[in-house]
Structures are given as structure tokens and as C-alpha cells.
Motif scaffolding. Structure first.
Motif, short mmCIF file in Angstrom:
data_model
loop_
_atom_site.label_atom_id
_atom_site.label_comp_id
_atom_site.label_asym_id
_atom_site.label_seq_id
_atom_site.Cartn_x
_atom_site.Cartn_y
_atom_site.Cartn_z
N PRO A 267 10.45 -1.40 11.81
CA PRO A 267 10.71 -1.32 10.37
C PRO A 267 10.13 -0.07 9.71
N THR A 268 10.74 0.32 8.59
CA THR A 268 10.20 1.36 7.70
C THR A 268 9.32 0.64 6.70
N LEU A 269 8.03 0.88 6.72
CA LEU A 269 7.12 0.07 5.92
C LEU A 269 6.35 0.84 4.86
N GLN A 270 6.46 2.17 4.85
CA GLN A 270 5.70 2.91 3.85
C GLN A 270 6.25 4.32 3.67
N SER A 271 6.02 4.85 2.46
CA SER A 271 6.36 6.25 2.15
C SER A 271 5.11 6.95 1.62
N PHE A 272 3.96 6.39 1.97
CA PHE A 272 2.69 6.84 1.43
C PHE A 272 2.12 8.02 2.20
N ASP A 273 2.07 7.90 3.52
CA ASP A 273 1.52 8.95 4.38
C ASP A 273 2.57 9.36 5.39
N LEU A 274 3.13 10.55 5.22
CA LEU A 274 4.18 11.05 6.10
C LEU A 274 3.63 11.99 7.16
N ASN A 275 2.31 11.94 7.34
CA ASN A 275 1.68 12.73 8.41
C ASN A 275 0.97 11.84 9.43
N LEU A 276 1.42 10.60 9.55
CA LEU A 276 0.89 9.76 10.63
C LEU A 276 1.28 10.36 11.97
N PRO A 277 0.53 10.07 13.04
CA PRO A 277 0.80 10.69 14.34
C PRO A 277 2.25 10.60 14.78
N TYR A 328 -5.43 3.70 -1.91
CA TYR A 328 -4.64 2.91 -0.97
C TYR A 328 -4.95 3.20 0.49
N SER A 329 -5.90 4.07 0.76
CA SER A 329 -6.19 4.43 2.15
C SER A 329 -6.71 3.25 2.96
N SER A 351 -1.55 18.51 1.20
CA SER A 351 -1.61 19.46 0.10
C SER A 351 -1.89 18.70 -1.19
N MET A 352 -2.34 19.43 -2.22
CA MET A 352 -2.50 18.81 -3.52
C MET A 352 -1.13 18.36 -4.01
N LYS A 353 -1.10 17.25 -4.76
CA LYS A 353 0.17 16.71 -5.23
C LYS A 353 0.95 17.75 -6.01
N THR A 354 2.19 17.93 -5.64
CA THR A 354 3.06 18.88 -6.32
C THR A 354 3.33 18.41 -7.75
N GLN A 355 3.17 19.31 -8.70
CA GLN A 355 3.44 18.97 -10.09
C GLN A 355 4.95 18.86 -10.29
N THR A 356 5.38 17.73 -10.80
CA THR A 356 6.81 17.50 -10.97
C THR A 356 7.03 16.50 -12.09
N ASP A 357 8.22 16.54 -12.67
CA ASP A 357 8.58 15.58 -13.71
C ASP A 357 9.09 14.28 -13.12
N ILE A 358 9.24 14.24 -11.80
CA ILE A 358 9.74 13.04 -11.14
C ILE A 358 8.64 11.97 -11.08
N ASP A 359 8.98 10.76 -11.46
CA ASP A 359 8.04 9.65 -11.38
C ASP A 359 7.97 9.18 -9.92
N THR A 360 6.82 9.40 -9.30
CA THR A 360 6.66 9.07 -7.89
C THR A 360 5.95 7.73 -7.68
N SER A 361 5.79 6.97 -8.73
CA SER A 361 5.10 5.68 -8.60
C SER A 361 5.87 4.71 -7.71
N VAL A 362 7.17 4.96 -7.51
CA VAL A 362 7.97 4.09 -6.65
C VAL A 362 7.40 4.03 -5.24
N PHE A 363 6.79 5.12 -4.78
CA PHE A 363 6.25 5.15 -3.42
C PHE A 363 5.04 4.23 -3.26
N LEU A 364 4.44 3.83 -4.39
CA LEU A 364 3.28 2.94 -4.36
C LEU A 364 3.65 1.50 -4.63
N ASP A 365 4.92 1.25 -4.87
CA ASP A 365 5.40 -0.11 -5.13
C ASP A 365 5.49 -0.87 -3.81
#
Length: 448
Positions: A267-277, A328-329, A351-365
Motif C-alpha cells: 500500500p501507499t501509506l504516506q506522502s510525508f517523507d519521500l526520502n525513505l530508503p 510527526y516524526s 531542504s527547507m520547505k519551499t515557499q508556495t501558495d499551495i496548501d500542503t496540509s493535505v499531506f498531513l491528513d
């Protein structure tokens, strides 16, 4: 414009072909120039031979480029290396045809790829052997397909609800028709396959809402289908696994009968950390697994937003703020993975979070990234069956879920498939696929 580009490309390829065919003649002209006193007579047979050599050279070069394009090295423990290389090549061709079709104005990459997938579903459709009743219905506005064995006993039957994968965007119930038929026959139970509305036309939470609606309808109307409402399981693979777990999390808040089993296949279970091994082991289209980091980023954005506004930020793992990472770590941490995966992990500071007008809170839902669900919500889930694949960017998502469930003392059966890649269950020309479906069906039968 398109036809002009095609004509230019055709003329260019024709020019290359002519040059290659004439290469044999050029070499002979150079020989004449080097030794002017030597007389060479080109007979008709010589010309024919030179032409054959030129054509052979063309095919040789095309073959070399094709081999380089299609070749993907698989690890030594691959179960079916030749068949797996073929599968990977076919998926790569499908992706590239989708991109080319989009460039030529034939449709979006998603729609072109969908058409190819539909064609594949038609060509691979299994003949009806008369052992099942298969029909399409609508559950409270959501399209579904029912698979009902003809020889069910009089007493209420168990049932399995399937949510198909395909990156929330590409596949459909037809793509999973053969799988559902096999499980219904082997496990001898009712199977329901949900045709949820797909991204990018219908982004989050629409696909999830459809799944919740269909599952609730079936569970509250189980008697109508001669199904025992207390013996219903929910399953999904890949993006379908994401929707299955999110649906189960939603249902614990609803006044509905309880699921008896939740089954998740790679399953796809997260979009939080995309640098897992496992993400770093399979970063792009040249990777062994056809489920790789860049494809996941593409699909996650289509599901979240309906388009792709954060590709560069997500490639750099810079789509989550440092504050949220720290918060959430405790749910997603490389240290929770088996030691052999930690050893192969190369630490890359996000990297530091990219500044954007896009609401990225969906990735934490948690309904988008179920691994971020609270411990209390995980405790309310039914027994979980989890399957992970060795050659898969999503491998670590599954292991993180298994670790969390076990640390909470919760009931989970985790089966890890060594030497197999993401999606192998649908590759029925693998002996491992057929064997797995039989074993899986037996498990489902015994646990429902």
C-alpha cells in the motif's frame, strides 16, 4: 502542425536509413580513392549484398537502442528475472507512449495511458467459465461490480470488498476483473469491486468518499446479497491500499457494522517523507520497480490537487515544514525500519520547505497519509493483513505500519515477498502470482 512534425520526423528517419544503407558504398569509394590504379567492378550481386549489409546494420543499431531502452537490471534474488524484465519494459513503454501522445496532442498523459490500460484489460480478459455471477450495480450512486459464486451455501456468505490500485488515476475495475474472479472462486465468497471516481478529474477526497459510500451501503445491505455483515473484509493494493486503510479509518467514526479484516497489498501509506530508503533505491524510470519515487510524486499530486504544482519541492522532500516534520516524526522514522534497510540508507537532509501558495496540509491528513493516524485510531482498526514487496519504492511504508501496529500490540499478519516487484499480483504469467493468489484466497477464507 502535428502532421508537419510527423512528416519531418519521418524524413529525418528516412535520411538516417539511407545514410546507413549507403555506408557500404562509401567505404568502397574510399578504397578506390586510396588506390586509384586498382579497378573495382560493382556487379549486380555486389550491390545486392551491400544493400543487405546496410539494412542489417540499420536493424542492428535499432536493436541496440531498443535493448538499451528496455533493459532493466534486476537483483540476483529476482524470482522470475526474464519475465520481470519484460513486465518492466512493457510498463515503461506504456508510460512513454502516454507522454508522446500528450506531446502530439492526442490527449493528456493520463487519458492516453488509460486507453492503453483498457486495451490491455480487453486483451487479458478471462473467459467466463460459468462458475460466477458477475454483474454491475450502483451502490448509493457509486458503480461497483459483484462477483457471486453460483454454488454458495444457503447460509449467509462472507464477502471481500476490493478497492483497485493504479495511482488513484489510471486503472479501473476492468483492470482487476481477473483478480477478483480468481479470489471469488478460490475463496468461495462474494467479491465487490468499487469503481470510484478517479484523479485528476476528481481529486481528494472524492475517490475516498466514493469508497466509504460504497462500503457503508454494502455493509448495511449485506442481507440483500446473502452476505453475513459480520464477516466482511476490505482489501486494496497500492493506491487502493491507501484508500482501503483510509476508508477503514473513516468507518471507525461512522455508525456502521465493523469490518472483520483489513487487507493491504504493497500500500501507499504516506506522502510525508519521500526520502525513505526504498524511495531512494527506486528514484526514477530507470529503476527496477515500476513504482518509483518520481511516479509516486506524480500520482500523489494528481490525487491531492488534480495537477502537479509541487514536483520540484517533493523531489527535494521540501514539501513539509520542519515544524511538521518534528511533530510527526514519531510516526515515520527511518529508525523504525529493519536494520538491513537502515544500513543501506544514505542520510539526505530535507531542504527547507519551499515557499508556495499551495496548501500542503493535505499531506498531513491521515485520510490521505494513513500512517499519520493516531495510535488511538489504529487501535480501533480490525485485524490487518499486510503484504509488502521487496522490489518496490513503497516497501518501507508497509514496514513502518507493521512496526507501529506491533509496538501497540495490535493484530497484524505481515507477509514480505522477497524477489518480487510492486504489482506482481496482476502478472498472471508469473508462477509467483498464481501461487500468491491461491494462498491469499485461502487466508481470506480462513479469516473471514
Amino acid at each position: 502542425m502535428i502532421s508537419r512534425q510527423i512528416r519531418r520526423s519521418g524524413l529525418f528517419m528516412l535520411e538516417i536509413t539511407i545514410n546507413l544503407v549507403c555506408w557500404g558504398y562509401l567505404s568502397q569509394l574510399l578504397a578506390i580513392r586510396g588506390n586509384i590504379n586498382r579497378h573495382i567492378k560493382l556487379t549486380f550481386e555486389d550491390c545486392v549484398m551491400d544493400n543487405r549489409l546496410g539494412v542489417l546494420m540499420v536493424w542492428l543499431i535499432v536493436g541496440i537502442f531498443l535493448a538499451l531502452y528496455l533493459h532493466t537490471p534486476f537483483p540476483e534474488n529476482a524470482r522470475h528475472p526474464i519475465k520481470q524484465k519484460f513486465s518492466r519494459a512493457m510498463v515503461r513503454v506504456m508510460y512513454d507512449i502516454g507522454s508522446i501522445g500528450n506531446s502530439l496532442g492526442l490527449g493528456s498523459e493520463v487519458n492516453v495511458t488509460r486507453r492503453l490500460s483498457e486495451l490491455n484489460s480487453v486483451l487479458s480478459r478471462e473467459a467466463d467459465d460459468g462458475t460466477l455471477q458477475v454483474r454491475d450495480e450502483i451502490f448509493d450512486g457509486v458503480h461497483v461490480r459483484l462477483y457471486i459464486p453460483n454454488s454458495l451455501p444457503e447460509e449467509p456468505s462472507p464477502a471481500l470488498i476490493n478497492i483497485h490500485g493504479g495511482g488513484w488515476a489510471y486503472l479501473d475495475v476492468d483492470s482487476y476483473d481477473a483478480f477478483c474472479r480468481r479470489v471469488a472462486k478460490h475463496a468461495h465468497l462474494v467479491v465487490v469491486s468499487i469503481e470510484y471516481r478517479r484523479a485528476p478529474e476528481y481529486p481528494f477526497p472524492v475517490p475516498l468518499d466514493d469508497c466509504v459510500t460504497a462500503v457503508k451501503y454494502f455493509m448495511t445491505n449485506a442481507e440483500k446479497y446473502k452476505v453475513d455483515a459480520k464477516r466482511i473484509g476490505l482489501t486494496g493494493d497500492s493506491a487502493g491500499g491507501n484508500l482501503a486503510m483510509a476508508t477503514a479509518l473513516r468507518l471507525i467514526k461512522e455508525d456502521t457494522p465493523k469490518l472483520k479484516l483489513l487487507s493491504l497489498m504493497y500500500p501507499t501509506l504516506q506522502s510525508f517523507d519521500l526520502n525513505l530508503p526504498s524511495y531512494l533505491e527506486h528514484p526514477n524510470r530507470r529503476s527496477t520497480s515500476f513504482c518509483m519515487k518520481d511516479t509516486l510524486i506524480h500520482c500523489m499530486q494528481l490525487y491531492a490537487f488534480g495537477h502537479e504544482p509541487l514536483t520540484s519541492a517533493m523531489v527535494g522532500n521540501a514539501h513539509i515544514s520542519q515544524e511538521d516534520r518534528e511533530k510527526y516524526s514519531k510516526f515515520i522514522d527511518v529508525k523504525m525500519l529493519p536494520s538491513e534497510y537502515q544500513k543501506t540508507y544514505v542520510s539526505t537532509q530535507p531542504s527547507m520547505k519551499t515557499q508556495t501558495d499551495i496548501d500542503t496540509s493535505v499531506f498531513l491528513d491521515p485520510y490521505f497519509s494513513p500512517l499519520l493516524a493516531s495510535d488511538n485510531d489504529l487501535r480501533k482498526l480490525p485485524k490487518i493483513y499486510l503484504m509488502t514487496a521487496d522490489i518496490d519504492a513503497l516497501r518501507d511504508d508497509g514496514f513502518l505500519l507493521a512496526k507501529r501496529m506491533k509496538s501497540l500490540g495490535l493484530d497484524i499478519d505481515h507477509e514480505h515477498m522477497v524477489g518480487l516487484e510492486h504489482g506482481f499480483v496482476l502478472f498472471f504469467y508469473y508462477e509467483s502470482s498464481l501461487e500468491y493468489i491461491e494462498n491469499y484466497s485461502t487466508y481470506i477464507k480462513n479469516n473471514l
